[in-house]
Structures are given as structure tokens and as C-alpha cells.
Motif scaffolding. Structure first.
Motif, short mmCIF file in Angstrom:
data_model
loop_
_atom_site.label_atom_id
_atom_site.label_comp_id
_atom_site.label_asym_id
_atom_site.label_seq_id
_atom_site.Cartn_x
_atom_site.Cartn_y
_atom_site.Cartn_z
N SER A 79 -3.52 -0.73 5.23
CA SER A 79 -2.22 -0.10 5.48
C SER A 79 -2.06 0.29 6.95
O SER A 79 -1.06 0.92 7.30
CB SER A 79 -2.06 1.15 4.61
OG SER A 79 -1.89 0.82 3.26
N THR A 105 -0.34 7.50 5.48
CA THR A 105 0.25 6.22 5.10
C THR A 105 -0.29 5.06 5.93
O THR A 105 -0.45 3.95 5.43
CB THR A 105 1.78 6.28 5.23
OG1 THR A 105 2.28 7.36 4.45
CG2 THR A 105 2.43 4.99 4.76
N GLY A 299 6.73 -1.71 0.22
CA GLY A 299 5.51 -1.32 0.90
C GLY A 299 4.98 -2.54 1.64
O GLY A 299 5.43 -3.67 1.39
N ARG A 301 1.27 -4.40 3.27
CA ARG A 301 -0.18 -4.43 3.41
C ARG A 301 -0.58 -5.68 4.21
O ARG A 301 0.16 -6.67 4.25
CB ARG A 301 -0.87 -4.48 2.05
CG ARG A 301 -0.61 -3.28 1.16
CD ARG A 301 -1.33 -2.04 1.64
NE ARG A 301 -1.20 -0.95 0.67
CZ ARG A 301 -0.19 -0.10 0.65
NH1 ARG A 301 0.79 -0.23 1.54
NH2 ARG A 301 -0.14 0.88 -0.24
N GLY A 353 3.82 4.22 -5.73
CA GLY A 353 2.79 3.32 -5.26
C GLY A 353 1.66 3.18 -6.25
O GLY A 353 1.74 3.63 -7.41
N HIS A 357 -3.41 4.69 -1.86
CA HIS A 357 -2.24 5.22 -1.13
C HIS A 357 -1.15 5.71 -2.08
O HIS A 357 -0.03 5.98 -1.63
CB HIS A 357 -1.69 4.18 -0.17
CG HIS A 357 -2.53 4.00 1.07
ND1 HIS A 357 -2.50 4.88 2.12
CD2 HIS A 357 -3.44 3.05 1.39
CE1 HIS A 357 -3.34 4.48 3.05
NE2 HIS A 357 -3.93 3.37 2.63
#
Length: 415
Positions: A79, A105, A299, A301, A353, A357
Motif C-alpha cells: 500500500s 494507509t 483502493g 495496491r 476494506g 489495512h
């Protein structure tokens, strides 16, 4: 003897489809609560699909519930902000700088593990439920103020924003005489009437306020999160960083969820009536609204090494965008997912999430929502929009979805 040409063609690998030209963003016309239609199509046919990012990076888009859970739980995905490619173009920004001190985060273990472990004791279900009485008091005070002001007001400014702002004050231990100024600066940061310079100035002032509060808590601790953190091995700078992160993470998210949740219920009056008639369904109603609305819709990654997910190889360095809003409408996980149904058991949604995280403050958010929404619709049974639904200004251009303003009215003779 060579095999016939048609046999070679039959066994040749299928060409990979062209990558998506970018993240689908356009919601269906007249459906402000539904994800972009293209996301649903991809989820049902290609839950992990190649996507071209605005900077030219060739990465991936994940839309399936199962796929996103696997990626979220896999520590081979990072992240760290500096390792990510942005799925949406931001003018003047090509890469993100490393996370600021305390920003959970944008960091990975072991740093993330250390900070999260120190914070976890402050966000237990037991401790958050102990705050319920205070949330009820704050909600009641603002509902009283709404009643005194009378119909035709902006629900965001009058209720959705101040309730979580004051709860953040409770959590951090902001002194009573400082809370009004704290809340006003927080409102400036999240508001739409302030200029970018005014918002930046207010955000800077909030960060400085938290930094100045830390040594005060260390010298004379009280029963709050900042005081608890000063008893650990964290430096003042780390405590201030974590406090500022929690302020940013816990204010705008819950405020938008209260506002958008109210908007959704006003557009589904039979669901609002169900909540009003039976406040006992508040817990499952909140989970369903979190699933249905998914205000934190994406999100991101990056793979730290080559990782195979459901037979697809994601190579080291490739970015994956996780479409939470698509996953929370996945028919493979939820029956009739595009219907708002407060009687549904919506456990397993990804609104907070998944994996290391997963939102640390989710229990506080749940407490606030379980109190704020039933209290609003119980106090004002005739609550309704003061403008047509299509005129509600939505945060389509922001990472957190919600309403900039929510004009409402009600029958002034009730109550």
C-alpha cells in the motif's frame, strides 16, 4: 507429417483482450447510488482485467468480491504510496510522495504493524460502544438545533458533518473550549464554499493544533486516545501524526456516509419507514447501507513480487485498482445486490476494506451511524428532499463519494 493448419489454430492460445483504456467512472444516469455500468459488466465477465493507467502504466482492475478479498489479504501486495500508479488523473500529480508520519494507509509492515498494534486497544468494540451515550447526546443536540432552525436546511452542514467532528474531539481529547474552533476548521477542510488556499490553511491549522496538544496530554493525561498514546514509546511527532491521520480518516468518511445514507433512505421511503418503525434493525441497516453505497469506492495496491491470483499472473511492480463498489454489488456474494434491503444480512461487505489495512476506526463509524440515522428519521418522520434528487450536488469528482450538500425539509408541525 505436419498436423493440419486448423489443428494448430485450434490449440493456439487466445489473444489477451486489449486493456481497458482507464477506470470506468460514469454512473448510470438517474442512479446516483449505483456503480458505473461497465464495472458490473467486467465483474461478471472478467473480475480481474488489464487496465491502462493515466500515466501509461499497464496494470489491473479488480472488480470481483472474491478477487479483492484475496488481494487485500495477501501481504505480497503493498500500500506504499510511492509504489502505486494512480487510477485517476490528478492535475499536476504523476506520482505520490511517501506517506507522512502516522499515515497507516500508505505504509506496510513492520512499520504499519507497530502503529496499528498501539492503536488497536483504543478501537475495541467494547470501548466504542461505551461512546454510544455520547453519540446519542451529540446527535440529539443537533436535531434540537435543526428543529429550532426550522425546515429547509442543508443536512450536511447541520447534522452529517458536526456529529462525527465532535466525536473525533471526544476520541482525541480536544478540550471543551477548543472544540468549536476545531469543528469550524474541520468544516472548512471538507466544505465546498472555501477556496483551495482556505482549505489548505485550515488543514495545516488542524495538524498544528494536534501537535500542540500532544505535550499537554503527556504532561497531564486524560481519558482519551492521544493521552493513551503518550504512554507508549512513540515520539511526540509520531503521536501527532497518528492523531492527524485519525482526524482525516474518521471525519470525512463518516460525515459522507451519514449524508449519503440519508439521501438513499429518502429515495427509498419504504426502507426509511422500516427503520423508523423498528430501530432495532439499526445494526443490519447500517451494514446494508455501507454495502450498498460503498463511499470509499476504490483502493490501490502494488505487487511486491510475482503473484498468481485465480490463475492470473500479476507481475512485481504492477498496480491493481480494487473496485470496492463493484465487489459490494457482486451477485456471487449477495443476492439481488442492486436492491437496498435493510432486512438483509450484509456481513462480508468490503466497505471497510479487507486484510491488514481494514479500517481501524470501523467500530466508531458503526456506532455513529447506528445512532445518527435512526435518530434523524425518528425525530423528523416527514423528512424529505427540498430539491429534486437530480439536483443534489454529489462528490463525483472526489475519492470519497457523498453529497456536497443535502437540502431537506419537513413538516414543521411535527415533533
Amino acid at each position: 507429417m505436419n498436423p493440419p493448419e486448423r489443428t494448430a489454430q485450434a490449440t493456439a492460445p487466445r489473444p489477451e483482450p486489449d486493456p481497458l483504456p482507464g477506470l470506468p467512472l460514469s454512473r448510470p444516469e438517474g442512479c446516483p447510488f449505483d456503480p458505473p455500468t461497465e464495472l458490473a459488466r467486467l465483474r461478471d465477465t472478467e473480475p480481474l482485467r488489464r487496465m491502462r493507467y493515466p500515466d501509461g502504466h499497464l496494470g489491473w482492475l479488480a472488480t470481483g468480491h472474491s478477487v479483492i478479498r484475496k488481494i487485500g489479504a495477501d501481504r505480497r501486495f503493498s500500500s506504499r504510496y510511492e509504489s502505486l500508479h494512480l487510477p485517476v488523473a490528478i492535475p499536476g500529480v504523476t506520482t505520490l510522495p511517501p506517506a507522512t508520519l502516522g499515515d497507516l494507509t500508505g505504509i506496510d509492515p513492520p512499520e504499519h504493524t507497530r502503529y496499528r498494534r498501539l492503536l488497536a486497544g483504543n478501537f475495541t468494540v467494547r470501548r466504542m460502544r461505551a461512546l454510544t451515550a455520547r453519540v446519542e447526546e451529540i446527535a440529539a443536540e443537533h436535531l434540537d438545533a435543526m428543529e429550532r432552525q426550522g425546515p429547509d436546511l442543508d443536512l450536511v452542514a447541520a447534522y452529517a458533518h458536526p456529529v462525527p467532528a465532535l466525536m473525533i474531539c471526544e476520541l482525541l481529547g480536544v478540550p471543551e473550549d477548543e472544540r468549536e474552533g476545531f469543528r469550524n476548521r474541520a468544516a472548512t477542510v471538507s466544505g465546498t464554499s472555501a477556496t483551495a488556499e482556505e482549505q489548505y490553511s485550515a488543514l495545516t491549522a488542524l495538524g498544528e493544533f494536534v501537535r500542540e496538544l500532544v505535550p499537554v496530554k503527556r504532561a497531564a493525561p486524560t481519558d482519551d486516545l492521544l493521552s493513551d498514546l503518550t504512554t507508549t514509546d512513540l515520539t511526540d511527532e509520531e503521536v501527532a501524526g497518528l492523531g492527524s491521520f485519525l482526524l482525516a480518516a474518521g471525519l470525512d468518511t463518516t460525515a459522507n456516509m451519514i449524508a449519503l445514507g440519508a439521501f438513499a433512505l429518502l429515495n427509498h421511503p419504504e426502507q426509511a419507514a422500516a427503520l423508523r418503525s423498528d430501530p432495532g434493525i439499526a445494526d443490519q441497516a447500517v451494514e446494508e447501507l455501507l454495502r450498498y453505497l460503498s463511499i470509499g469506492h476504490t483502493g490501490v495496491r502494488a505487487a511486491l513480487e510475482d503473484v498468481e491470483v485465480d490463475g492470473t499472473l500479476i507481475k512485481a511492480g504492477e498496480t491493481v485498482t480494487l473496485s470496492v463498489q463493484a465487489a459490494n454489488r457482486d451477485p456471487a456474494r449477495f443476492t439481488d445486490p442492486d436492491t437496498l434491503d435493510l432486512s438483509r444480512t450484509a456481513t462480508g461487505h468490503l466497505a471497510f476494506g479487507h486484510g491488514i489495512h481494514q479500517c481501524l476506526g470501523q467500530q466508531l463509524a458503526r456506532v455513529e451511524l447506528r445512532v445518527a440515522l435512526p435518530a434523524l428519521f425518528t425525530r423528523f418522520p416527514s423528512l424529505r428532499l427540498a430539491v429534486p434528487p437530480e439536483e443534489v450536488p454529489l462528490r463525483d469528482d472526489m475519492n470519497l463519494y457523498g453529497a456536497h450538500r443535502l437540502p431537506v425539509t419537513w413538516d414543521p408541525t411535527e415533533g
